[in-house]
Design an enzyme around this catalytic site. Structure first.
Site, PDB file in Angstrom:
ATOM      1  N   CYS A 272      33.085  -3.601 111.239  1.00 21.88           N
ATOM      2  CA  CYS A 272      33.810  -3.720 109.969  1.00 21.88           C
ATOM      3  C   CYS A 272      35.058  -4.580 110.038  1.00 21.88           C
ATOM      4  O   CYS A 272      35.311  -5.397 109.156  1.00 21.88           O
ATOM      5  CB  CYS A 272      34.130  -2.335 109.400  1.00 21.88           C
ATOM      6  SG  CYS A 272      35.361  -1.382 110.341  1.00 21.88           S
ATOM      7  N   HIS A 330      37.760   2.492 108.324  1.00 17.49           N
ATOM      8  CA  HIS A 330      36.900   1.430 107.813  1.00 17.49           C
ATOM      9  C   HIS A 330      37.814   0.336 107.279  1.00 17.49           C
ATOM     10  O   HIS A 330      38.848   0.612 106.656  1.00 17.49           O
ATOM     11  CB  HIS A 330      35.969   1.944 106.720  1.00 17.49           C
ATOM     12  CG  HIS A 330      35.040   0.880 106.203  1.00 17.49           C
ATOM     13  ND1 HIS A 330      34.349   0.025 107.030  1.00 17.49           N
ATOM     14  CD2 HIS A 330      34.719   0.504 104.934  1.00 17.49           C
ATOM     15  CE1 HIS A 330      33.629  -0.805 106.301  1.00 17.49           C
ATOM     16  NE2 HIS A 330      33.841  -0.544 105.034  1.00 17.49           N
ATOM     17  N   ASP A 353      34.283  -5.923 100.265  1.00 15.83           N
ATOM     18  CA  ASP A 353      33.856  -5.418 101.566  1.00 15.83           C
ATOM     19  C   ASP A 353      32.596  -6.145 102.025  1.00 15.83           C
ATOM     20  O   ASP A 353      31.509  -5.923 101.470  1.00 15.83           O
ATOM     21  CB  ASP A 353      33.590  -3.906 101.479  1.00 15.83           C
ATOM     22  CG  ASP A 353      33.398  -3.287 102.850  1.00 15.83           C
ATOM     23  OD1 ASP A 353      33.284  -4.035 103.830  1.00 15.83           O
ATOM     24  OD2 ASP A 353      33.345  -2.039 102.930  1.00 15.83           O
TER      25      ASP A 353
END
Length: 668
Positions: A272, A330, A353
């Site tokens: 991530c 995250h 994202d």
């Protein structure tokens, strides 16, 4: 174009330093061209200005811009205005023309030509190619950001910190965004050219590139390789053969160059923070203000019910019964833009994202989801607001089970989205932005509530855990009745990865206790030592307190990271680092482990080192408590805040160590 004029245009457009094969400009702002008399018969400008036209082409899209003798630049359409005649004693005259683009022009690569019509012919002359970017300095641009300090931080800065670990033990990792490195802007433009949207309909894609909402959705999908010729392949398997472990990347340039040099095959591998950091590079290069954000205790709600189910057995072992999970952290990005599609009140920061978790209208991407819409629980707002809302606000339902039967259930409404953070503008500190996503009711922890008759348990780490040392903690058991009780205590420790449920138990302890008590435990380094190199080891620690008579059970759990030691970087003449003047830095590491270690040291610094300096440690083997001092020579190429970062990948124990030093490079 004249070299001096080239530099002047880029300086005025705040694109100086960006490396491209073309002139780099920002939309909504005029730039100057010099047209020579010999080439273009510019005396005709004065007599017949209407027969001179600039032609701007980008793929199949073209714009004709007539040259006028007088007028003002327009923010709504392309304009070209004849400014003045430039006298040249040693050669032909030239005419200066001011060409300006609308603040809503499509970004991309343009070819600029001039068409000259006379009685006898029509001639077209090539002038130059230029790359047009968004313009956060222009109030009419939909990415306009009012503060110069924030524009400097979120567009022009090429250094950053990515926050990882756990809320009580945050680890700042340095990252070099590298948007000024050679060829990086052109590679960022290729993400747009290779997107499925561009391949399907070039004209439509080019027209839509006037809108940062559209651009950001394209980039969010193109940073991962799941549906397209995107940049990064994700890997959470712990087997990184055939590629690079995500923990070993420290900047975006290596990744983007590798993607371009291999004919746009996906680079292996990302997780991530790597996806987010690369997206931040691309968005800043395109002129869209962007920052990297970490959400600690981030929920991945796979079924959309806003609840994360967790299961433990009666011994305190966490079970993988649910597809839902809570990531210890995250990382995504936020980009600044207007949102006319959402109505009033939703301009500003938008969550994007690129980590491939769930599909959004058929592709692995997420956002832009307005942060204000998340705060207001406006889950019907585009794009992907419900998914991001769950990431920061989902409830956690924890169940203790035995043989498929639920023995006890508890609900925690505060654990998810414990802390949302980003790098503070102008410094290397963390900025807490939780209150931008969550109301005070959502994120202020409840006071511990005692339930009469039910024993309680909790943990307390005696010191922040560090790789190579033992983990020391105490379990506190509270008996809420005056009479003694026979209680059983089960403590269970499991290794885990940041984005999923833990694996098998590596340590446990079970005791009978008869009253309120505090018990100290220690987990040795040999018990938790990793088998794969990682920046930080993560542990899920749980205790189940069982009332033997009533069979009632309560559970307390905590997930924490075990930090790797840090590298120390010292700069010779730290406060007088001058551009284009050789300097020396020293990377220092003292082996804290009880065993000898060996590894590879990498030092990087955008604007400081020509290329990444990759070198072995001074000694292949460092004995316990032995110190390594490695000098690194560098010559700064850019003025301003820069960062020298180092990473040391150890083979035994397998771990990745980081260190960084910010340097203020001064003009000569």
């Amino acid at each position: 174009m004249d070299g001096k004029l080239y530099v002047q245009n880029q300086t005025r457009h705040k694109t100086d330093g960006l490396s491209s094969s073309t002139l780099v400009l920002r939309r909504g702002q005029a730039f100057t061209l010099l047209c020579g008399e010999n080439s273009f018969q510019n005396h005709i400008f004065v007599l017949y200005p209407d027969i001179h036209t600039f032609l701007l082409t980008a793929g199949p899209v073209y714009v004709e811009v007539p040259v006028s003798v007088s007028g003002q630049p327009s923010l709504t359409q392309w304009t070209a205005v004849l400014e003045r005649c430039v006298l040249n004693p040693t050669g032909p005259r030239a005419f200066s023309v001011s060409l300006s683009s609308p603040a809503s022009a499509s970004i991309g690569a343009y070819t600029l030509q001039m068409r000259i019509k006379t009685r006898l012919s029509v001639k077209t002359h090539f002038l130059c190619q230029f790359t047009l970017l968004c313009n956060p300095w222009c109030p009419a641009d939909s990415v306009f950001l009012q503060s110069e300090d924030l524009r400097t931080e979120y567009v022009r800065s090429d250094i950053g910190l990515l926050f990882k670990g756990s809320p009580r033990n945050i680890v700042p990792n340095p990252w070099s965004f590298d948007q000024y490195e050679k060829g990086i802007l052109d590679i960022c433009m290729q993400l747009l050219q290779l997107s499925p949207q561009h391949q399907a309909d070039i004209g439509k894609d080019l027209q839509n590139r006037n809108n940062p909402v559209y651009i950001s959705r394209v980039i969010s999908a193109m940073v991962n390789s799941n549906d397209d010729k995107g940049v990064l392949m994700g890997n959470w398997s712990n087997d990184y053969s055939g590629g690079v472990s995500p923990s070993q990347w420290s900047g975006s340039a290596d990744i983007l160059r590798k993607w371009a040099e291999t004919q746009f095959n996906p680079v292996k591998y990302g997780q991530c923070w790597v996806f987010a950091a690369v997206m931040c590079t691309v968005m800043r290069a395109l002129g869209i203000p962007t920052r990297v954000v970490t959400n600690f205790n981030s929920a991945h709600d796979t079924d959309g019910n806003m609840v994360i189910e967790e299961y433990y057995d009666e011994m305190g072992k966490k079970l993988s019964f649910s597809r839902d999970s809570i990531w210890n952290f995250h990382v995504w990005v936020e980009s600044w833009m207007k949102r006319p599609d959402l109505g009033r009140g939703y301009d500003g920061w938008q969550v994007l994202d690129p980590t491939p978790q769930e599909k959004s209208t058929g592709m692995f991407r997420c956002g832009p989801a307005a942060v204000k819409a998340i705060y207001e629980r406006k889950v019907d707002a585009q794009y992907d607001v419900p998914f991001v809302y769950a990431e920061v606000n989902a409830d956690v339902r924890t169940m203790i089970v035995r043989n498929g039967m639920v023995l006890s259930t508890s609900i925690d409404k505060r654990r998810v989205g414990t802390l949302i953070s980003t790098k503070h503008p102008g410094s290397m500190r963390m900025q807490d932005i939780t209150s931008e996503y969550k109301t005070e009711e959502d994120y202020v922890s409840e006071k511990h509530k005692s339930h009469y008759g039910v024993p309680q348990g909790s943990f307390q780490l005696l010191k922040p855990p560090v790789v190579g040392e033992n983990i020391s903690f105490i379990v506190i058991i509270t008996n809420n009745e005056a009479a003694p009780k026979l209680l059983r205590k089960h403590v269970n420790a499991q290794n885990k990865e940041y984005n999923r449920n833990p694996t098998g138990t590596f340590w446990e302890a079970h005791d009978d206790v008869k009253m309120a008590v505090t018990i100290q435990h220690e987990i040795s380094f040999n018990d938790y030592m990793l088998t794969e190199a990682a920046e930080d080891s993560l542990v899920n620690l749980a205790v189940v307190i069982e009332d033997v008579k009533s069979q009632e059970r309560v559970l307390a759990s905590e997930e924490f990271n075990i930090r790797s030691p840090s590298l120390n970087i010292q700069i010779q003449n730290e406060f007088s680092v001058i551009i284009n003047t050789p300097q020396v830095a020293t990377v220092i590491f003292t082996n804290p482990f009880s065993v000898a270690v060996s590894g590879e040291l990498t030092v990087s610094g955008s604007g400081l080192l020509e290329e990444k300096a990759q070198m072995r440690c001074v000694k292949c083997v460092l004995l316990p408590r032995e110190t390594m001092k490695k000098p690194v020579n560098f010559t700064p190429r850019m003025v301003g805040a820069k960062m020298l970062s180092a990473s040391l990948v150890l083979e035994n124990p397998p771990t990745v160590l980081h260190g960084f030093k910010t340097i203020n490079v001064q003009a000569s």
